[in-house]
Motif scaffolding. Structure first.
Motif, PDB file in Angstrom:
ATOM      1  N   VAL A  58     -43.216 -12.266 -41.026  1.00 55.84           N
ATOM      2  CA  VAL A  58     -43.206 -13.351 -40.056  1.00 55.84           C
ATOM      3  C   VAL A  58     -43.341 -14.684 -40.782  1.00 55.84           C
ATOM      4  N   SER A  59     -42.538 -15.667 -40.367  1.00 54.34           N
ATOM      5  CA  SER A  59     -42.571 -16.986 -40.984  1.00 54.34           C
ATOM      6  C   SER A  59     -43.734 -17.811 -40.436  1.00 54.34           C
ATOM      7  N   PHE A  60     -44.435 -18.537 -41.317  1.00 55.78           N
ATOM      8  CA  PHE A  60     -45.501 -19.434 -40.891  1.00 55.78           C
ATOM      9  C   PHE A  60     -44.945 -20.621 -40.107  1.00 55.78           C
ATOM     10  N   ALA A  61     -43.640 -20.910 -40.282  1.00 54.86           N
ATOM     11  CA  ALA A  61     -43.050 -22.071 -39.619  1.00 54.86           C
ATOM     12  C   ALA A  61     -43.003 -21.921 -38.106  1.00 54.86           C
ATOM     13  N   VAL A  62     -43.201 -20.710 -37.589  1.00 49.33           N
ATOM     14  CA  VAL A  62     -43.113 -20.513 -36.141  1.00 49.33           C
ATOM     15  C   VAL A  62     -44.403 -20.888 -35.430  1.00 49.33           C
ATOM     16  N   THR A 217     -34.276 -26.132 -24.656  1.00 45.95           N
ATOM     17  CA  THR A 217     -35.123 -26.869 -25.598  1.00 45.95           C
ATOM     18  C   THR A 217     -35.850 -25.932 -26.548  1.00 45.95           C
ATOM     19  N   VAL A 218     -36.321 -24.810 -26.031  1.00 43.15           N
ATOM     20  CA  VAL A 218     -37.015 -23.840 -26.880  1.00 43.15           C
ATOM     21  C   VAL A 218     -36.035 -23.199 -27.861  1.00 43.15           C
ATOM     22  N   ILE A 219     -34.818 -22.923 -27.388  1.00 40.06           N
ATOM     23  CA  ILE A 219     -33.800 -22.335 -28.267  1.00 40.06           C
ATOM     24  C   ILE A 219     -33.469 -23.301 -29.404  1.00 40.06           C
ATOM     25  N   ALA A 220     -33.319 -24.607 -29.081  1.00 39.83           N
ATOM     26  CA  ALA A 220     -32.986 -25.592 -30.112  1.00 39.83           C
ATOM     27  C   ALA A 220     -34.074 -25.649 -31.183  1.00 39.83           C
ATOM     28  N   THR A 221     -35.319 -25.671 -30.760  1.00 40.82           N
ATOM     29  CA  THR A 221     -36.417 -25.706 -31.723  1.00 40.82           C
ATOM     30  C   THR A 221     -36.453 -24.440 -32.566  1.00 40.82           C
ATOM     31  N   THR A 222     -36.239 -23.299 -31.943  1.00 43.55           N
ATOM     32  CA  THR A 222     -36.276 -22.032 -32.661  1.00 43.55           C
ATOM     33  C   THR A 222     -35.124 -21.927 -33.655  1.00 43.55           C
ATOM     34  N   VAL A 223     -33.948 -22.458 -33.292  1.00 49.03           N
ATOM     35  CA  VAL A 223     -32.808 -22.445 -34.211  1.00 49.03           C
ATOM     36  C   VAL A 223     -33.105 -23.286 -35.444  1.00 49.03           C
ATOM     37  N   VAL A 224     -33.776 -24.431 -35.263  1.00 52.78           N
ATOM     38  CA  VAL A 224     -34.165 -25.249 -36.419  1.00 52.78           C
ATOM     39  C   VAL A 224     -35.094 -24.459 -37.333  1.00 52.78           C
ATOM     40  N   VAL A 225     -36.055 -23.754 -36.750  1.00 51.49           N
ATOM     41  CA  VAL A 225     -36.960 -22.931 -37.558  1.00 51.49           C
ATOM     42  C   VAL A 225     -36.184 -21.822 -38.270  1.00 51.49           C
ATOM     43  N   PHE A 273     -41.952 -12.562 -34.195  1.00 44.21           N
ATOM     44  CA  PHE A 273     -41.398 -13.900 -34.344  1.00 44.21           C
ATOM     45  C   PHE A 273     -40.320 -13.915 -35.430  1.00 44.21           C
ATOM     46  N   ILE A 274     -39.820 -15.108 -35.750  1.00 48.03           N
ATOM     47  CA  ILE A 274     -38.768 -15.261 -36.750  1.00 48.03           C
ATOM     48  C   ILE A 274     -39.251 -14.734 -38.098  1.00 48.03           C
ATOM     49  N   SER A 275     -38.370 -14.014 -38.767  1.00 46.90           N
ATOM     50  CA  SER A 275     -38.702 -13.434 -40.064  1.00 46.90           C
ATOM     51  C   SER A 275     -38.233 -14.349 -41.187  1.00 46.90           C
ATOM     52  N   THR A 276     -38.844 -14.191 -42.337  1.00 40.15           N
ATOM     53  CA  THR A 276     -38.446 -14.901 -43.545  1.00 40.15           C
ATOM     54  C   THR A 276     -38.703 -13.999 -44.736  1.00 40.15           C
ATOM     55  N   SER A 277     -38.105 -14.339 -45.860  1.00 35.61           N
ATOM     56  CA  SER A 277     -38.341 -13.582 -47.092  1.00 35.61           C
ATOM     57  C   SER A 277     -39.555 -14.167 -47.796  1.00 35.61           C
ATOM     58  N   TYR A 278     -40.499 -13.320 -48.118  1.00 34.04           N
ATOM     59  CA  TYR A 278     -41.769 -13.786 -48.657  1.00 34.04           C
ATOM     60  C   TYR A 278     -41.651 -14.125 -50.131  1.00 34.04           C
ATOM     61  N   ALA A 279     -42.001 -15.372 -50.473  1.00 31.78           N
ATOM     62  CA  ALA A 279     -41.979 -15.800 -51.872  1.00 31.78           C
ATOM     63  C   ALA A 279     -43.157 -15.223 -52.652  1.00 31.78           C
ATOM     64  N   GLN A 280     -44.223 -14.807 -51.955  1.00 32.55           N
ATOM     65  CA  GLN A 280     -45.371 -14.243 -52.663  1.00 32.55           C
ATOM     66  C   GLN A 280     -44.971 -13.053 -53.516  1.00 32.55           C
ATOM     67  N   ASN A 281     -44.019 -12.277 -53.018  1.00 38.11           N
ATOM     68  CA  ASN A 281     -43.617 -11.073 -53.732  1.00 38.11           C
ATOM     69  C   ASN A 281     -42.939 -11.408 -55.051  1.00 38.11           C
ATOM     70  N   ALA A 382     -39.620 -33.192 -38.186  1.00 39.51           N
ATOM     71  CA  ALA A 382     -40.925 -32.834 -38.747  1.00 39.51           C
ATOM     72  C   ALA A 382     -40.987 -31.368 -39.118  1.00 39.51           C
ATOM     73  N   THR A 383     -40.328 -30.520 -38.336  1.00 38.39           N
ATOM     74  CA  THR A 383     -40.320 -29.090 -38.646  1.00 38.39           C
ATOM     75  C   THR A 383     -39.578 -28.812 -39.942  1.00 38.39           C
ATOM     76  N   VAL A 384     -38.440 -29.482 -40.132  1.00 37.70           N
ATOM     77  CA  VAL A 384     -37.643 -29.249 -41.345  1.00 37.70           C
ATOM     78  C   VAL A 384     -38.327 -29.832 -42.568  1.00 37.70           C
ATOM     79  N   LEU A 385     -38.725 -31.097 -42.487  1.00 41.49           N
ATOM     80  CA  LEU A 385     -39.309 -31.773 -43.640  1.00 41.49           C
ATOM     81  C   LEU A 385     -40.755 -31.359 -43.883  1.00 41.49           C
TER      82      LEU A 385
END
Length: 507
Positions: A58-62, A217-225, A273-281, A382-385
Motif C-alpha cells: 500500500v502506498s503512503f501517498a493515499v 473529484t475523488v477519482i481525479a485525486t486518486t488518479v493523481v496518486v 488502497f493504491i499499491s506501489t513498489s516498495y523501495a525499502q526492498n 501538493a500531492t505530486v510535489l
C-alpha cells in the motif's frame, strides 16, 4: 514489508474510528493484495510482472487524500475511495505500454538522482521508527527507544562484519532484528496483546465497505496518486535493476506497471488502497546480496498467508518499531549508496550534469526536510510535489531534457562522437566537414586513405599518444607509408598543438 504496508490502513482506520472487525478487514485485504502483487512482480505471468525481486504494498501517498475524502462522511466515504481505486488501477493497466517510453529519459544523471532521493527520503521513516513510531506516545523519542534502535544497528553491523562472505552475514539484518526483539522483552517494549485478539482465519470479502461509488473529484485525486505511484515504482525499479545488475528494459517497466495496475484494481474490489513498489526492498537486496526473485516470491506467499491467518501477522507485529528503525538505517542508506554509484557513471566534472544533480537534490529534499513545504498549493499539485521522490524525478527529467537535449548547449560526451567523424579523421572515409575543420594549410595532411606524409610535413610528435604498449617497450619510429595512424581520441587539431619533447609531459 509488514510494518510498511499495514501502517496506511491503521492510520486511516484509526482516524475513521473503525471497529475492530472493520480494521481487521482492512489489514487482511492489504496483506493479501500486497502478497499477490509481489508474486505477480516476481513471476511475470502473461506479461504481468518485472521478473525482479520487487515487492508491492500500500502506498503512503493515499493517506492524505483518503482522510480528506472521508472527513465529512466517515466510514461511508470508503466506498468512494475504493471505487476510485478500481478506476485508477485500470488506467494504470492502459498506460503501462506508453509509460515504458520514459526509460530513455533516465540516463545515469537522472536515474542516479532519483535512486539517491529514494534512499534519502526513506531515512526519516527510520528516524520515526527509531523513536517509537507513535508521535503521540509518552515514550516517543525516549532514551530507551533510541538505545534499542542503536543496539540493533550495532548488532547488525557486527554480524555483517564478523560473518562477511557467509550466509549468516547476508541475513545480518534479520539476526539483528531478532536480537533486538529479544533484548526489548525485559524492558516491556514487546506488545503481545495482538496475539490474544487475532483470529485463526479471515478471508477478505469483496466490497465489504459497500458498493463502490464513482465521484469525479475523488477519482481525479486518486488518479493523481496513481501517477505518483507509477513514477515512484519506476524509480524503485531502476534502483533495483542497478543493485541486481540486471539493467531495466522497456518490457520490464511495462510488466511491472501492469502488475501494479492489476494489483490496485483488485485491491479496490477487496478493500485495499493504491499499491506501489516498495523501495525499502532495494536496500535489503543491496545489503544481503540475495537477488533471487524466487525468495521474494516466497515472501509474497507469506504475506497472503498472513492475510488469511491473522495470527501469523501478529507474530511479525511483535518486532518493536525502534528495532525496525535501527535496521532501517542500514538498508535505507544502502539505497542512497546505490544512487551515488549510478551518479559516478555520469560526467559531473564539466558541463550541465553537476547543475542537474544539485537542483534535483534540492527539490527532492525540500519536502523531506519540511513536509509542509507545498501545503499552500492546490491539492493535486501538493500531492505530486509533496513526494520528494516524485518531485526530484520530474525536475531531473525536465532539466536533463532542457540542458542536455534541447538546443546547442548540450553535454559534451567524448564517448558519443559519431562514428563517421572518427572514420573521417582516421582517413577511412571521404573528406567532409570534419576533415576540413581539422585541415591545416601550413602543415598539409596526406591524401585520404593513404596516410603517406609529404616530406618534412609531419612534426615528430610523441608516439606514445597514438600507440599502445608498456612503458618498457622501445619507442616506435614514424609510420611507414601505407601503415596508417590510429585516431587517438577526441582531440582538437583545429588548434595548433606544439611539440612536446618531454614524454612525461603528455602523461
Amino acid at each position: 514489508m509488514y510494518a510498511g504496508l499495514t501502517a496506511p490502513p491503521l492510520i486511516v482506520g484509526g482516524a475513521l474510528g473503525l471497529t475492530a472487525a472493520q480494521l481487521s478487514a482492512l489489514l487482511a485485504a492489504a496483506l493479501v493484495v500486497a502478497g499477490l502483487g509481489t508474486i505477480a512482480q516476481t513471476l511475470d505471468l502473461f506479461g504481468i510482472g518485472a521478473r525482479l525481486p520487487m515487492t508491492n504494498g500500500v502506498s503512503f501517498a493515499v493517506v492524505s487524500p483518503a482522510l480528506a475524502t472521508t472527513a465529512s462522511q466517515g466510514a461511508d466515504g470508503l466506498a468512494e475511495i475504493f471505487g476510485a481505486t478500481v478506476i485508477a488501477g485500470l488506467l494504470c493497466l492502459l498506460l503501462a505500454p506508453a509509460f515504458r517510453r520514459l526509460l530513455r529519459f533516465f540516463p545515469p544523471v537522472v536515474s542516479g538522482c532519483v535512486i539517491t532521493l529514494v534512499g534519502i527520503s526513506l531515512l526519516p521513516v527510520a528516524s520515526v521508527w527509531a523513536r517509537g513510531g507513535d508521535t503521540g506516545a509518552p515514550d516517543f523519542g525516549s532514551p530507551s527507544n533510541l538505545a534499542l534502535a542503536g543496539t540493533t544497528l550495532v548488532i547488525t553491523l557486527v554480524i555483517h562484519r564478523a560473518l562477511s562472505g557467509r550466509f549468516l552475514g547476508r541475513v545480518a539484518i534479520l539476526l539483528g532484528m531478532l536480537a533486538g526483539t529479544l533484548i526489548a522483552v525485559p524492558f516491556g517494549k514487546v506488545d503481545v496483546a495482538p496475539l490474544a485478539h487475532a483470529s485463526l482465519f479471515a478471508l477478505p470479502e469483496p466490497f465489504a465497505f459497500g458498493t463502490p461509488r464513482l465521484v469525479p473529484t475523488v477519482i481525479a485525486t486518486t488518479v493523481v496518486v496513481m501517477l505518483v505511484s507509477m513514477m515512484e515504482s519506476t524509480a524503485s525499479l531502476l534502483a533495483l535493476g542497478a543493485v541486481t545488475g540486471r539493467p531495466t528494459q522497456d518490457r520490464t517497466i511495462t510488466g511491472s506497471l501492469r502488475a501494479l495496475g492489476l494489483t490496485t484494481a483488485v485491491g479496490g474490489v477487496l478493500g485495499s488502497f493504491i499499491s506501489t513498489s516498495y523501495a525499502q526492498n532495494v536496500g535489503l537486496v543491496a545489503l544481503s546480496r540475495i537477488r533471487s526473485r524466487y525468495v521474494v516470491t516466497l515472501c509474497g506467499a507469506l504475506l497472503v498467508l498472513m492475510g488469511l491467518v491473522p495470527i501469523l501477522g501478529s507474530l511479525v507485529a511483535l518486532v518493536p518499531l525502534p528495532v525496525l528503525g535501527g535496521a532501517g538505517v542500514v538498508f535505507f542508506g544502502s539505497v542512497a549508496v546505490a544512487g551515488i554509484r549510478t551518479l559516478a557513471k555520469a560526467a559531473l566534472g564539466t558541463g550541465h550534469n553537476s547543475l542537474i544533480v544539485s537542483v534535483t537534490l534540492a527539490f527532492g529534499l525540500f519536502p523531506v526536510a519540511h513536509p509542509d513545504f507545498y501545503d499552500r498549493l492546490p491539492a493535486p499539485a501538493a500531492t505530486v510535489l509533496g513526494s520528494g521522490i516524485t518531485a526530484g524525478c520530474l525536475v531531473a527529467i525536465l532539466l536533463n531534457y532542457l540542458l542536455n537535449h534541447l538546443g546547442r548547449g548540450t553535454e559534451a560526451d567524448p564517448d558519443a562522437i559519431p562514428a563517421e567523424q572518427v572514420t573521417a579523421l582516421d582517413g577511412a572515409a571521404t573528406p567532409g566537414p570534419a576533415w576540413s575543420a581539422f585541415h591545416s594549410t601550413t602543415t598539409p595532411y596526406p591524401p585520404v586513405g593513404t596516410h603517406a606524409p609529404p616530406a618534412g610535413a609531419w612534426p615528430a610528435y610523441d608516439t606514445d599518444l597514438i600507440t599502445a604498449g608498456s612503458e618498457d617497450a622501445p619507442e616506435p619510429g614514424p609510420p611507414a607509408p601505407g601503415e596508417g595512424v590510429g585516431f587517438p581520441g577526441p582531440l582538437h587539431p583545429s588548434r595548433h598543438r606544439p611539440r612536446r619533447t618531454d614524454p612525461e609531459g603528455w602523461r
